[in-house]
Scaffold this motif. Structure first.
Motif, mmCIF file in Angstrom:
data_model
loop_
_atom_site.group_PDB
_atom_site.id
_atom_site.type_symbol
_atom_site.label_atom_id
_atom_site.label_comp_id
_atom_site.label_asym_id
_atom_site.label_seq_id
_atom_site.Cartn_x
_atom_site.Cartn_y
_atom_site.Cartn_z
ATOM 1 N N ARG A 1 51.291 47.474 33.868
ATOM 2 C CA ARG A 1 50.968 48.814 33.365
ATOM 3 C C ARG A 1 52.187 49.718 33.407
ATOM 4 O O ARG A 1 52.448 50.489 32.466
ATOM 5 C CB ARG A 1 49.847 49.413 34.219
ATOM 6 N N SER B 1 40.565 40.668 31.943
ATOM 7 C CA SER B 1 39.832 41.900 31.683
ATOM 8 C C SER B 1 38.760 42.080 32.754
ATOM 9 O O SER B 1 38.407 41.153 33.473
ATOM 10 C CB SER B 1 39.174 41.836 30.303
ATOM 11 N N ASN C 1 40.581 49.225 38.342
ATOM 12 C CA ASN C 1 41.881 49.850 38.589
ATOM 13 C C ASN C 1 41.800 50.701 39.842
ATOM 14 O O ASN C 1 40.808 50.691 40.557
ATOM 15 C CB ASN C 1 42.309 50.678 37.362
ATOM 16 N N THR D 1 38.619 48.221 33.434
ATOM 17 C CA THR D 1 39.293 48.268 32.125
ATOM 18 C C THR D 1 38.888 47.040 31.326
ATOM 19 O O THR D 1 38.886 45.926 31.843
ATOM 20 C CB THR D 1 40.818 48.267 32.310
ATOM 21 N N ASP D 2 38.554 47.269 30.051
ATOM 22 C CA ASP D 2 38.153 46.132 29.235
ATOM 23 C C ASP D 2 39.375 45.554 28.511
ATOM 24 O O ASP D 2 40.479 46.097 28.549
ATOM 25 C CB ASP D 2 37.057 46.533 28.232
ATOM 26 N N GLY E 1 39.982 45.269 25.343
ATOM 27 C CA GLY E 1 40.473 46.063 24.217
ATOM 28 C C GLY E 1 41.411 47.161 24.651
ATOM 29 O O GLY E 1 42.392 47.470 23.955
ATOM 30 N N GLU E 2 41.160 47.762 25.823
ATOM 31 C CA GLU E 2 42.019 48.848 26.295
ATOM 32 C C GLU E 2 43.429 48.342 26.572
ATOM 33 O O GLU E 2 44.411 49.008 26.227
ATOM 34 C CB GLU E 2 41.406 49.469 27.555
ATOM 35 N N ARG E 3 43.548 47.168 27.153
ATOM 36 C CA ARG E 3 44.877 46.626 27.447
ATOM 37 C C ARG E 3 45.599 46.242 26.157
ATOM 38 O O ARG E 3 46.806 46.466 26.019
ATOM 39 C CB ARG E 3 44.754 45.411 28.375
ATOM 40 N N ARG F 1 45.141 47.657 23.318
ATOM 41 C CA ARG F 1 45.548 48.908 22.666
ATOM 42 C C ARG F 1 46.793 49.488 23.332
ATOM 43 O O ARG F 1 47.631 50.112 22.675
ATOM 44 C CB ARG F 1 44.396 49.915 22.722
ATOM 45 N N GLY F 2 46.912 49.288 24.650
ATOM 46 C CA GLY F 2 48.111 49.753 25.336
ATOM 47 C C GLY F 2 49.357 49.042 24.829
ATOM 48 O O GLY F 2 50.399 49.666 24.601
#
Length: 1119
Positions: free
Chosen positions: A1019, A1058, A1062, A1068-1069, A1071-1073, A1075-1076
């Motif tokens: 991250r 996933s 955190n 966190t799913d 898709g969020e990672r 998208r990051g």
């Protein structure tokens, strides 16, 4: 020439002794050796007087020492008969009058004794050694210059105690002298290690040697060992040979004895006696004896003293009477036994054959008790990891098919004829079990064992089961109340340490069912220990399904009242007092029957007793004529608190009624009852708090309603709780009341009447100024709880009052008070951040700048305190620095304090403090980075902060510290906050190295945090890429060119894993990672377009390749 005549001595034995002493003191040595006859007569008279009845007025120690020194001056070493008598005189007088020889006379008398041993004939050596033993008694450290002569390489005591020494009495006297040398008075130094080791090796060699035909050396040497060798490092021999135990396993020594040649009548007589002794030890022949011993539970010293007294009475002094023997035993418990009891025939002894047999039994029981007492001392003085290496030697294991039960401590507890000895064995077993939780935690037999070998876990589980079986068997068979108490205590220790969640259920059920009848036992100590065992059952690994079923058993399965001195009484609705059930129905109207144990404890606590006091209650004050004995009520209160703590859903049906019980206890006069009533109140409050937590597994409809909690605390605050809080003569009680008051549910507190809220706050603020550190610490902690209440934290006046009170406690001289105050300071500053986020500018403007400055300076000072204070002080620093506004940062008064606080945080991150302190410091720096008012990108301290975090994230051995440092490095939201390109790239490189080292650890326990560490580092790396400038890309590209292949698997793993939580506790799913990563690619692509192809390595292409690999792998998996 005679000395000045003393005052006329009084008539009687004391006067006669004083006259003899005066005559001896008046004599002076003559060159011609005259006065020999006079000295013989005088010594004979003195020895006779010293063995007679104790005089009313004993001579002073100085007089005795002076007379003995004078006697030695009068007797030359060539007059051996006089030397022998003067040594007897030293021995008897020092023992009789308990004289400790002063150092000057000690040096002279020791020198005389050592010279006598060297020059006189061997027939005098026993008497000389007896005198030597009396002289060195408790004087070992004062004999330093004579130790080489006594215990050196060719020391006299080593020569006389050598196994090759034919004279057994001489060996005995030498060993006694060594034992007395090893004795030490508290606060005095011990013997040197080398000399202690020499003594111990001598004792051990005597213990391991065979018993001679005419004396019981084993018994004697065990006595020597009981004097102890403090601080000695014991070397265990390679082989230990246990003595045969015919009294336990019914092995007969007849065959061995028949093989010995019957060469004399004495030997034959001895053989017959030996047979008799073996026979009496068998349970089948005479059963358990010595029932009179049951009245005395303490067996560690009294029995050995009795043995010593009886030995002295059969010594060379004749029978000096009880007074003399008591004094002699106190000084020299190891008096010689030239006519030991084993060699006196029944015709010569004053005892009959029956009495002699009983005496023999008593002696043997005393020896066994002494051995167990020595074992108990050994267990308490060695490390547990060493002790449990001998587990299988002393704790029973389940016997194999067809094989006999092995001899163990349980063998003694089950089969020894003496109740005292059985109690001793159980004490030793209890000490063995105490603190064994970690060792026993490996036990497991929940699954059927079907392997070619027996795992260690199964062996330990088998041992635990066998212990349960044997102890329950002993419980049923025992008749002595004192031994029963020890059995139940031993069971409680076993229950507290056994891992029942890894064992097949049923063990606790058997213990539960068998202990119930003993709750009604006539002896109060048995009843108390039975409640202790029930408390252990409800507290071990709570909640256990097996215990839940036991607690739900109907009342009919409770203990029977037949034959008990205390009939079982169950509560009726009327006896509960002012019960206030919330559902509008009485407790007994509920469909589920109340918990049997709960009703039992409440009945013992609040109901008057219905029977007269038992014999064992005679010492209890008159209050016990109304209620049960105080120890029983206290134990019931503790069990009730444990029940509420471990099985609150079962107790909550009687929530208000249990509150009434706590009220009644706090209204009593006995402070101990009040104290445990307050502890029960605290457990009730804590149970409600746990139920109402956001992450509580209890469904909302199954929780205690807030309205009922309000009723509960209204009852408490209108009752005895305020008075208890102000009971200054009993600070421990005030402390518990503070802890109870801090367990109130915040939602319930907000619904209390205003005057009750003010009462709570006022009491706590007042107690924060208590002079007692326990009360002050508890009040400071309670204020730290209250400051988080939503209805209080928005009140600026309350925040200010609490802050001043906490700052006052933070400067207290007690470390405990400072630690509690620092924790509360951390909570207070958490409140500042919450109010800043929810109330905005209004709260910040109302809070005094002066108070804020005091908070900053006090927290900085506390961050230099010990670790328990420091861990929360750095947390508070991070919050205060986060709270500061631009006006504070620009204020000259704040500038120096801010700089000092930041330097304190940076120093703590890189310090050698405990890991909790360091990860709190990392977390605090992350909070600092959130404040946009601080000049993060340009200030010199920022470079130091980033450098410290970068170092920690790479190399700290604790992964939680690394996680917090990586999190802090990912907090600044703007690129300029990271400073120069060089600094930005140094942070990037540190994170890349940290990612590659995320599995490198020497501590296996840290490995479980490696996945969280990789997640946080990934991250942070993606966060840096989303902020990177064009000037940063060349260095980042070079880093990826060198290490891209190494870190690529970790980034792919980050994308695949996933559903992880955190740091905020949210998940966190996938898709969020993704998208990051996509956001970083888009940002980098735009920056690279500005470079117009000048970048050697396109970082965006590297991320696109990683994302493509991840997508392909995901599609393949789904297909």
């Amino acid at each position: 020439m005679a000395a000045a005549a003393p005052a006329e001595p009084e008539p009687g034995p004391a006067g006669s002794l004083r006259r003899c002493l005066a005559r001896l003191g008046a004599l002076r040595a003559r060159p011609d050796g005259g006065r020999r006859t006079e000295l013989h007569l005088l010594f004979d008279q003195l020895i006779s007087e010293s063995c007679g009845p104790e005089p009313a007025a004993a001579p002073g120690p100085q007089d005795v020492c002076a007379v003995l020194a004078q006697a030695c001056q009068l007797v030359p070493l060539d007059q051996e008969h006089l030397v022998s008598k003067v040594c007897q005189l030293i021995h008897h007088l020092l023992n009789r009058y308990q004289v400790m020889v002063d150092e000057q006379n000690l040096n002279f008398l020791l020198s005389y004794s050592i010279s006598a041993l060297r020059q006189c004939s061997s027939w005098t050596h026993v008497e000389i050694l007896q005198a030597l033993a009396a002289l060195v008694y408790n004087n070992g450290p004062k004999c330093q210059k004579y130790l080489p002569d006594l215990l050196g390489t060719a020391g006299l005591l080593l020569q006389f105690s050598d196994p090759a020494q034919p004279d057994v009495e001489l060996r005995r006297a030498a060993v006694r002298s060594m034992a007395n040398l090893c004795l030490s008075v508290p606060a005095q130094p011990y013997l040197d290690e080398s000399y202690r080791s020499v003594c111990f090796q001598t004792f051990l060699s005597v213990l391991q040697s065979s018993k001679t035909s005419d004396v019981d050396d084993i018994t004697f040497c065990m006595k020597c060992m009981f004097h102890g060798l403090p601080g000695l490092s014991i070397e265990v021999p390679t082989a230990l040979y246990p003595a045969p135990l015919p009294q336990y396993d019914k092995r007969s020594p007849v065959k061995q004895e028949q093989s010995e040649p019957a060469t004399s009548k004495q030997t034959g007589s001895r053989r017959k006696k030996c047979k008799g002794k073996q026979k009496k030890g068998e349970l089948g022949e005479e059963g358990r004896e010595d029932s009179g011993d049951a009245g005395n539970e303490s067996v560690l010293g009294a029995d050995m003293l009795k043995l010593h007294l009886e030995d002295v009475q059969s010594g060379p002094c004749g029978d000096p009477g009880p007074g003399a023997s008591g004094v002699c035993a106190g000084k020299d418990p190891l008096c010689p036994q030239p006519t030991g009891w084993k060699r006196i025939s029944s015709s010569e002894s004053e005892y009959s054959d029956t009495e002699g047999g009983y005496r023999a039994k008593s002696y043997q029981a005393n020896v066994r008790q002494g051995a167990l007492a020595c074992f108990l001392s050994t267990i308490k003085s060695i490390e547990k990891r060493v002790l449990y290496g001998y587990w299988s030697a002393f704790v029973p294991d389940a016997p194999g098919i067809g094989s006999p039960q092995s001899v163990s401590l349980m063998t003694i507890a089950l089969k020894d004829p003496s109740p005292k000895t059985r109690a001793c064995a159980l004490q030793v077993l209890s000490a063995f079990l105490e603190g064994s939780k970690q060792f026993l935690s490996v036990a497991e037999d929940a699954n059927d064992h079907k392997r070619a070998f027996t795992p260690f876990s199964v062996t330990i589980a088998s041992s635990i089961r066998e212990l349960h079986r044997c102890l329950l068997l002993a419980l049923v068979a025992e008749s002595s109340s004192q031994t029963l108490t020890q059995i139940v205590k031993c069971l409680a220790n076993l229950v507290s340490n056994a891992p029942y969640s890894r064992l097949k259920p049923g063990l606790l059920t058997r213990v539960w069912n068998q202990i119930k009848p003993y709750i009604s036992h006539k002896d109060v100590n048995v009843r108390v220990s039975s409640l202790t065992l029930l408390g252990a059952i409800v507290s071990v690994q709570a909640p256990l399904p097996e215990v839940q079923l036991l607690l739900q058993q109907p009342s009919s399965s409770g203990p029977s009242s037949s034959g008990s001195a205390t009939p079982r009484r169950f509560l009726s609705c009327e006896r509960w007092g002012r019960a206030l059930p919330w559902a509008g129905e009485s407790p007994l109207d509920s469909p589920a029957e109340p918990c049997w144990l709960l009703r039992l404890c409440v009945s013992i606590i609040v109901l008057p007793r219905e029977d007269s006091c038992s014999d064992s209650d005679a010492s209890v004050p008159s209050l016990c004529s109304v209620y049960e004995p105080c120890p029983l009520r206290l134990e019931a209160l503790q069990v009730l608190a444990l029940l509420v703590k471990g099985y609150f859903p079962m107790a909550q049906s009687y929530f208000l009624e249990l509150g009434e019980v706590a009220c009644r206890c706090m209204e009593e006069m006995d402070p101990s009852i009040q104290l445990h009533g307050a502890k029960l109140l605290e457990e009730l409050g804590t149970g409600v708090l746990q139920q109402h937590k956001p992450d509580s597994p209890t469904a909302p409809e199954q929780r205690v309603p807030v309205s009922v909690v309000v009723t509960f605390w209204t009852l408490m605050l209108n009752g005895p709780l305020p008075g208890t809080l102000q009971n200054s003569p009993h600070p421990t009680l005030q402390t518990s009341a503070c802890d109870a008051l801090s367990s109130i549910l915040p939602e319930a507190f907000s619904l209390l009447q205003g005057d009750q809220q003010i009462l709570c706050v006022t009491l706590l603020l007042g107690l924060n100024h208590s002079e007692n550190p326990l009360v002050k610490a508890a009040a400071a902690r309670a204020l730290g709880v209250y400051i988080l209440f939503p209805c209080l934290r928005q009140d600026v006046m309350f925040v200010a009052d609490t802050a001043n009170a906490i700052l006052n406690s933070l400067h207290d001289k007690s470390p405990n008070v400072r630690a509690k105050a620092a924790w509360s300071l951390g909570n207070l500053t958490d409140t500042l951040i919450i109010n800043m986020e929810t109330m905005g500018q209004s709260f910040q403007e109302e809070l005094s700048d002066l108070l804020l400055l005091k908070l900053l300076r006090s927290a900085t000072e506390a961050s230099k305190d010990r670790d328990k204070v420091k861990s929360n002080a750095v947390r508070a620093l991070g919050n205060v620095l986060h709270f500061l506004q631009p006006c504070h940062v620009a204020n000259p008064r704040f500038r120096e304090a801010i700089e000092e606080s930041l330097q304190a945080l940076i120093a703590t991150v890189g310090s050698e403090a405990t890991m909790k302190v360091r990860w709190n410091a990392c977390y605090a720096l992350g909070n600092v980075f959130k404040n946009p008012a601080l000049p993060l990108g340009e200030a010199p301290w920022a470079t130091q902060a980033f450098s410290a975090l970068s170092s920690v994230v790479k190399s700290c051995k604790n992964f939680k510290v690394r996680i917090k440092s990586a999190m802090a490095l990912s907090i600044p939201s703007k690129r300029e906050c990271y400073g120069s390109t060089e600094q930005f790239c140094q942070i990037w490189s540190a994170l890349v190295v940290a990612l590659q080292r995320s599995e490198d650890t020497e501590d296996f326990l840290e490995f479980k945090y490696s996945s969280s560490l990789r997640t946080q580092i990934c991250r942070a790396l993606l966060h840096l890429l989303r902020l990177a400038r064009s000037t940063d890309l060349p260095l980042i590209g070079g880093s990826l060119r060198d290490h891209g292949d190494a870190i690529k698997p970790y980034v792919l793993q980050y994308l695949r894993s996933s559903g992880e939580e955190n740091d905020a506790g949210t998940r966190t799913d996938l898709g969020e990672r993704e998208r990051g990563v996509q956001g970083a690619i888009e940002h980098l692509s735009g920056v690279e377009r500005e470079l117009q192809g000048k970048a050697r390595v396109r970082v965006s292409l590297y991320l696109e390749d990683v994302l493509t690999n991840h997508t392909n792998a995901t599609e393949l998996t789904e297909a």
